[in-house]
Design a protein around this motif. Structure first.
Motif, PDB file in Angstrom:
ATOM      1  N   LEU A 228      -8.392  31.258  44.826  1.00  0.00           N
ATOM      2  CA  LEU A 228      -7.329  30.047  45.535  1.00  0.00           C
ATOM      3  C   LEU A 228      -7.956  29.265  46.106  1.00  0.00           C
ATOM      4  CD1 LEU A 228      -4.686  33.077  46.713  1.00  0.00           C
ATOM      5  CD2 LEU A 228      -4.358  31.146  44.666  1.00  0.00           C
ATOM      6  N   SER A 229      -9.336  29.129  46.465  1.00  0.00           N
ATOM      7  CA  SER A 229     -10.071  27.918  47.032  1.00  0.00           C
ATOM      8  C   SER A 229     -11.393  27.859  46.760  1.00  0.00           C
ATOM      9  CB  SER A 229      -9.890  28.291  48.516  1.00  0.00           C
ATOM     10  OG  SER A 229     -10.896  29.330  48.987  1.00  0.00           O
ATOM     11  N   ASP A 230     -11.686  26.537  46.735  1.00  0.00           N
ATOM     12  CA  ASP A 230     -12.989  26.102  46.385  1.00  0.00           C
ATOM     13  C   ASP A 230     -13.345  24.734  46.708  1.00  0.00           C
ATOM     14  OD1 ASP A 230     -15.756  25.856  44.882  1.00  0.00           O
ATOM     15  OD2 ASP A 230     -15.145  28.070  44.063  1.00  0.00           O
ATOM     16  N   ASP A 231     -14.433  24.262  46.670  1.00  0.00           N
ATOM     17  CA  ASP A 231     -14.886  22.694  46.913  1.00  0.00           C
ATOM     18  C   ASP A 231     -13.663  21.909  46.435  1.00  0.00           C
ATOM     19  OD1 ASP A 231     -16.952  23.302  48.510  1.00  0.00           O
ATOM     20  OD2 ASP A 231     -18.188  23.558  46.579  1.00  0.00           O
ATOM     21  N   GLN A 232     -13.106  22.008  45.310  1.00  0.00           N
ATOM     22  CA  GLN A 232     -12.342  21.229  44.360  1.00  0.00           C
ATOM     23  C   GLN A 232     -10.934  21.141  44.917  1.00  0.00           C
ATOM     24  OE1 GLN A 232     -14.399  23.344  43.144  1.00  0.00           O
ATOM     25  NE2 GLN A 232     -16.124  22.280  42.179  1.00  0.00           N
ATOM     26  N   GLY A 233     -10.523  22.425  45.405  1.00  0.00           N
ATOM     27  CA  GLY A 233      -9.221  22.695  45.634  1.00  0.00           C
ATOM     28  C   GLY A 233      -8.501  23.617  46.390  1.00  0.00           C
ATOM     29  N   TRP A 234      -7.526  23.844  47.079  1.00  0.00           N
ATOM     30  CA  TRP A 234      -7.031  24.681  48.140  1.00  0.00           C
ATOM     31  C   TRP A 234      -5.513  24.781  47.539  1.00  0.00           C
ATOM     32  CZ3 TRP A 234      -9.027  27.571  52.402  1.00  0.00           C
ATOM     33  CH2 TRP A 234      -7.885  28.394  52.821  1.00  0.00           C
ATOM     34  N   ARG A 235      -5.245  26.268  46.817  1.00  0.00           N
ATOM     35  CA  ARG A 235      -4.015  26.370  45.946  1.00  0.00           C
ATOM     36  C   ARG A 235      -2.894  27.267  46.718  1.00  0.00           C
ATOM     37  NH1 ARG A 235      -5.648  21.905  43.568  1.00  0.00           N
ATOM     38  NH2 ARG A 235      -7.368  22.241  42.348  1.00  0.00           N
ATOM     39  N   LEU A 236      -3.160  27.701  47.630  1.00  0.00           N
ATOM     40  CA  LEU A 236      -1.993  28.424  48.488  1.00  0.00           C
ATOM     41  C   LEU A 236      -1.333  27.699  49.755  1.00  0.00           C
ATOM     42  CD1 LEU A 236      -0.083  30.736  48.062  1.00  0.00           C
ATOM     43  CD2 LEU A 236      -1.864  32.074  49.275  1.00  0.00           C
ATOM     44  N   GLU A 237      -0.166  27.556  49.874  1.00  0.00           N
ATOM     45  CA  GLU A 237       0.325  27.130  51.188  1.00  0.00           C
ATOM     46  C   GLU A 237       0.051  27.909  52.318  1.00  0.00           C
ATOM     47  OE1 GLU A 237       4.830  26.055  52.977  1.00  0.00           O
ATOM     48  OE2 GLU A 237       4.470  27.665  51.182  1.00  0.00           O
ATOM     49  N   ILE A 238      -0.445  27.274  53.275  1.00  0.00           N
ATOM     50  CA  ILE A 238      -0.498  28.066  54.462  1.00  0.00           C
ATOM     51  C   ILE A 238       0.408  27.152  55.680  1.00  0.00           C
ATOM     52  CG2 ILE A 238      -2.279  28.923  56.465  1.00  0.00           C
ATOM     53  CD1 ILE A 238      -2.295  30.292  53.670  1.00  0.00           C
ATOM     54  N   LYS A 239       1.441  27.777  56.317  1.00  0.00           N
ATOM     55  CA  LYS A 239       2.221  27.016  56.691  1.00  0.00           C
ATOM     56  C   LYS A 239       1.699  26.567  58.116  1.00  0.00           C
ATOM     57  CE  LYS A 239       6.324  29.016  54.549  1.00  0.00           C
ATOM     58  NZ  LYS A 239       7.553  29.981  54.659  1.00  0.00           N
ATOM     59  N   LYS A 240       0.935  27.123  58.819  1.00  0.00           N
ATOM     60  CA  LYS A 240       0.418  26.671  59.810  1.00  0.00           C
ATOM     61  C   LYS A 240      -0.703  25.555  59.851  1.00  0.00           C
ATOM     62  CE  LYS A 240      -1.419  27.993  64.310  1.00  0.00           C
ATOM     63  NZ  LYS A 240      -1.967  29.179  65.316  1.00  0.00           N
ATOM     64  N   TRP A 241      -1.351  25.390  58.461  1.00  0.00           N
ATOM     65  CA  TRP A 241      -2.209  24.429  58.270  1.00  0.00           C
ATOM     66  C   TRP A 241      -1.693  23.684  56.875  1.00  0.00           C
ATOM     67  CZ3 TRP A 241      -4.745  23.529  62.286  1.00  0.00           C
ATOM     68  CH2 TRP A 241      -5.197  24.708  63.439  1.00  0.00           C
ATOM     69  N   PRO A 242      -0.579  22.849  56.940  1.00  0.00           N
ATOM     70  CA  PRO A 242      -0.114  22.255  55.664  1.00  0.00           C
ATOM     71  C   PRO A 242      -0.989  21.374  54.891  1.00  0.00           C
ATOM     72  CG  PRO A 242       0.978  21.311  57.648  1.00  0.00           C
ATOM     73  CD  PRO A 242      -0.034  22.255  58.075  1.00  0.00           C
ATOM     74  N   ASP A 243      -1.859  20.710  55.611  1.00  0.00           N
ATOM     75  CA  ASP A 243      -2.752  19.629  54.758  1.00  0.00           C
ATOM     76  C   ASP A 243      -3.903  20.624  54.009  1.00  0.00           C
ATOM     77  OD1 ASP A 243      -1.801  17.592  56.066  1.00  0.00           O
ATOM     78  OD2 ASP A 243      -3.217  17.213  57.512  1.00  0.00           O
ATOM     79  N   LEU A 244      -3.947  21.793  54.245  1.00  0.00           N
ATOM     80  CA  LEU A 244      -4.743  22.781  53.157  1.00  0.00           C
ATOM     81  C   LEU A 244      -4.418  22.267  51.827  1.00  0.00           C
ATOM     82  CD1 LEU A 244      -5.303  25.988  54.980  1.00  0.00           C
ATOM     83  CD2 LEU A 244      -7.050  24.285  54.554  1.00  0.00           C
ATOM     84  N   THR A 245      -3.033  22.273  51.533  1.00  0.00           N
ATOM     85  CA  THR A 245      -2.480  22.070  50.247  1.00  0.00           C
ATOM     86  C   THR A 245      -2.140  20.390  49.847  1.00  0.00           C
ATOM     87  OG1 THR A 245      -0.655  22.729  50.977  1.00  0.00           O
ATOM     88  CG2 THR A 245      -1.642  24.257  49.678  1.00  0.00           C
ATOM     89  N   ASN A 246      -1.505  19.879  51.044  1.00  0.00           N
ATOM     90  CA  ASN A 246      -1.337  18.422  51.109  1.00  0.00           C
ATOM     91  C   ASN A 246      -2.592  17.503  50.663  1.00  0.00           C
ATOM     92  OD1 ASN A 246       1.427  19.025  51.792  1.00  0.00           O
ATOM     93  ND2 ASN A 246       1.157  18.541  53.802  1.00  0.00           N
ATOM     94  N   ILE A 247      -3.477  17.928  51.231  1.00  0.00           N
ATOM     95  CA  ILE A 247      -4.768  17.017  50.916  1.00  0.00           C
ATOM     96  C   ILE A 247      -5.667  17.914  50.173  1.00  0.00           C
ATOM     97  CG2 ILE A 247      -6.726  15.978  51.933  1.00  0.00           C
ATOM     98  CD1 ILE A 247      -5.261  15.446  54.579  1.00  0.00           C
ATOM     99  N   GLY A 248      -5.799  19.268  50.589  1.00  0.00           N
ATOM    100  CA  GLY A 248      -7.067  19.884  49.760  1.00  0.00           C
ATOM    101  C   GLY A 248      -6.493  20.391  48.466  1.00  0.00           C
TER     102      GLY A 248
END
Length: 537
Positions: A228-248
């Motif tokens: 679900l995560s690598d250099d090219q993308g973060w693929r699962l919503e983490i509500k405390k850290w929304p930019d993981l998916t908004n940006i990553g």
């Protein structure tokens, strides 16, 4: 030697040619005989099932499925009956697509002639959670298992006992839907039989993942590991850290749009898989393979600034800060949220190719992160070389992708065997394969089948096997299908069928028969010329 005449040389040369031809001919005849024996054995038993059952005894006659057939279900208690009912609903829906039959589901153990009976009553504990028995007579088909999970595995076998047309999604007429009279006893060799899908390099939608769960589960794969995560993308919503998916999550290899799963979408995948008795295992790769996270939040970087997004395919250049408490607070937040929405007993913490992390820092990091996972009631899994850390013990499972695992053996760690040169689904079949990579070598269908986890670890330490699909070059379902199938069928059999019951010549005859089933399901499988001899690749 100088005194030998030309006549003698000609005679000797002719004799050598005769001997060579005789040897080659003998080898070819032996090979042909072996393949003929394999074909004869399959034809005499009607056993074309993959994975091969532990035992298959053919009888006389057949059971015919008709529009008047009903599915009877009964568990040892009401809760078990309801669970079996869900399995019955799934197989009823599958059968309806091609037969057009609206089969009734009836909760009763008073089973009349012409019916299918799914039950846990009278089963044997020795079958384990996934074992089952199918008894087919001209009057009935009975699937009995110690647990409903075993009934589900038996139902997948039942599908393969019917004509390949059963896999079509339109009604087939003028066909007799018959099942040969037989008795099948079956249970798996290993409890972990997995497929890994890298959704980080290229993102795949909920429906695309569900489709692969469907295809894999029919061959009794029981784990789907999502990277679900690598250099090219973060693929699962983490509500405390929304930019993981908004940006990553906003990009992928090649600069495509990327994507991610909301927590509700992830729970939907988990539920869908669970209905097929498949466990979804989430992975967040650390401390390397983390550029998507580093691009999302500056505090994860030494200079406090966000890294640029990355859309290439290099590895080993990124790293979390291993001695900063903010790193571990962040990881704790991620693991906490994931553990709340993931019923799997496992959380995978990555650990591979951390080339930008000093060894002592890597050792400290993986040990500390494994303790965070354990704090939330989960068992950590990590790629090698995680086993080499002094902070890692037998509470952690090693996913072994290289040949070495000495540290894991010394620590008595359980292992998932995923040796790259045998099990990696992103490796090309040969030089002309249009997708994939070849850094671990080519993996033809035969090579993918002819290995065993005990080649790489003691059996008592083998949890099971997993076939990973890394997606640097895999961007759509057409490519995904091509690289997964038919090799996954071989991996499924390695995980399910005992080593001494597996033979390539016998297996490839059964595999050839599976081609029509895969075609009917719309699977874009690779038609290996050594298996499908009458077809071009």
């Amino acid at each position: 030697m100088k005194n030998i005449s030309n006549t003698h040389w000609k005679f000797i040369s002719k004799m050598m040619i005769v001997l060579i031809l005789a040897t080659v001919s003998s080898t070819m005849i032996s090979k042909g005989n072996n393949e003929a024996k394999a074909i004869s054995a399959i034809e005499s038993s009607n056993n074309i099932i993959i994975p091969r059952p532990v035992s298959y005894e053919k009888g006389e006659g057949k059971f015919i499925l008709t529009k008047d057939t009903s599915i009877y279900i009964k568990g040892n208690n009401e809760e078990e009956t309801e669970e079996i009912n869900k399995i019955a609903e799934l197989i009823r829906g599958k059968l309806k697509s091609s037969t057009g039959f609206e089969l009734n589901i009836i909760k009763s153990d008073n089973v009349p002639s012409g019916s299918i009976y799914l039950t846990t009553i009278g089963s044997e504990e020795a079958q384990g959670d996934e074992g089952y028995k199918i008894i087919t007579t001209p009057e009935n088909v009975k699937i009995i298992a110690y647990r409903p999970e075993g009934i589900s595995r038996g139902v997948q076998t039942l599908r393969q006992l019917l004509l390949a047309d059963i896999e079509k999604d339109t009604v087939v007429t003028d066909v007799e839907w018959s099942i040969p009279v037989s008795t099948i006893n079956d249970k798996p060799e290993y409890g972990y039989r997995g497929l890994m899908i890298d959704v980080a390099r290229h993102f795949f939608t909920v429906d695309e993942v569900k489709r692969q769960i469907d295809h894999a589960s029919q061959y009794k794969i029981n784990k789907v590991h999502l990277h679900l995560s690598d250099d090219q993308g973060w693929r699962l919503e983490i509500k405390k850290w929304p930019d993981l998916t908004n940006i990553g999550g906003s990009t992928e290899v090649g600069g495509g749009p990327g994507g991610y799963y909301t927590q509700e979408e992830f729970k939907d995948i988990v539920k869908y898989a669970a209905e097929r008795y498949v466990e979804i295992i989430p992975e967040f790769d650390m401390p390397g393979h983390t550029n998507a996270a580093l691009a999302s939040y500056g505090f994860l970087n030494p200079d406090g600034k966000r890294k640029p997004l990355y859309t290439g395919t290099d590895v080993g250049f990124s790293s979390l800060m291993t001695h900063d408490e903010k790193t571990y607070e962040f990881i704790d937040d991620v693991i906490k949220e994931v553990s709340e929405i993931s019923p799997s007993k496992y959380i995978h913490i990555g650990g591979d190719e951390a080339d930008s992390t000093k060894k002592e820092d890597y050792d400290y990091f993986v040990g500390r992160v494994s303790k965070i996972v354990e704090k939330y009631g989960k068992t950590p899994i990590g790629w090698d070389p995680i086993d080499t850390s002094p902070e890692i013990n037998s509470n952690v499972v090693l996913q072994n992708w290289k040949d070495s695992n000495e540290a894991a053996r010394e620590k008595n760690m359980k292992m998932i065997i995923s040796i790259a040169k045998k099990a990696y689904l992103d490796m090309k079949y040969n030089e002309s394969t249009p997708y994939g990579l070849d850094w671990a070598g080519y993996i033809p269908v035969e090579t993918a089948y002819k290995w065993d986890p005990t080649d790489y670890a003691p059996k008592e330490l083998v949890l099971g096997i997993e076939a990973p699909l890394w997606t640097e070059t895999i961007s759509d379902t057409k490519a995904m299908d091509y690289m997964i199938y038919p090799r996954l069928l071989g991996h499924a059999e390695i995980g399910w069928t005992p080593k001494d019951a597996r033979d390539w010549n016998e297996y490839k005859v059964r595999l050839e028969k599976q081609g029509e089933r895969m075609k009917n399901q719309g699977i874009n499988y690779y038609k290996d010329s050594s298996v499908w001899t009458s077809e071009k690749k």
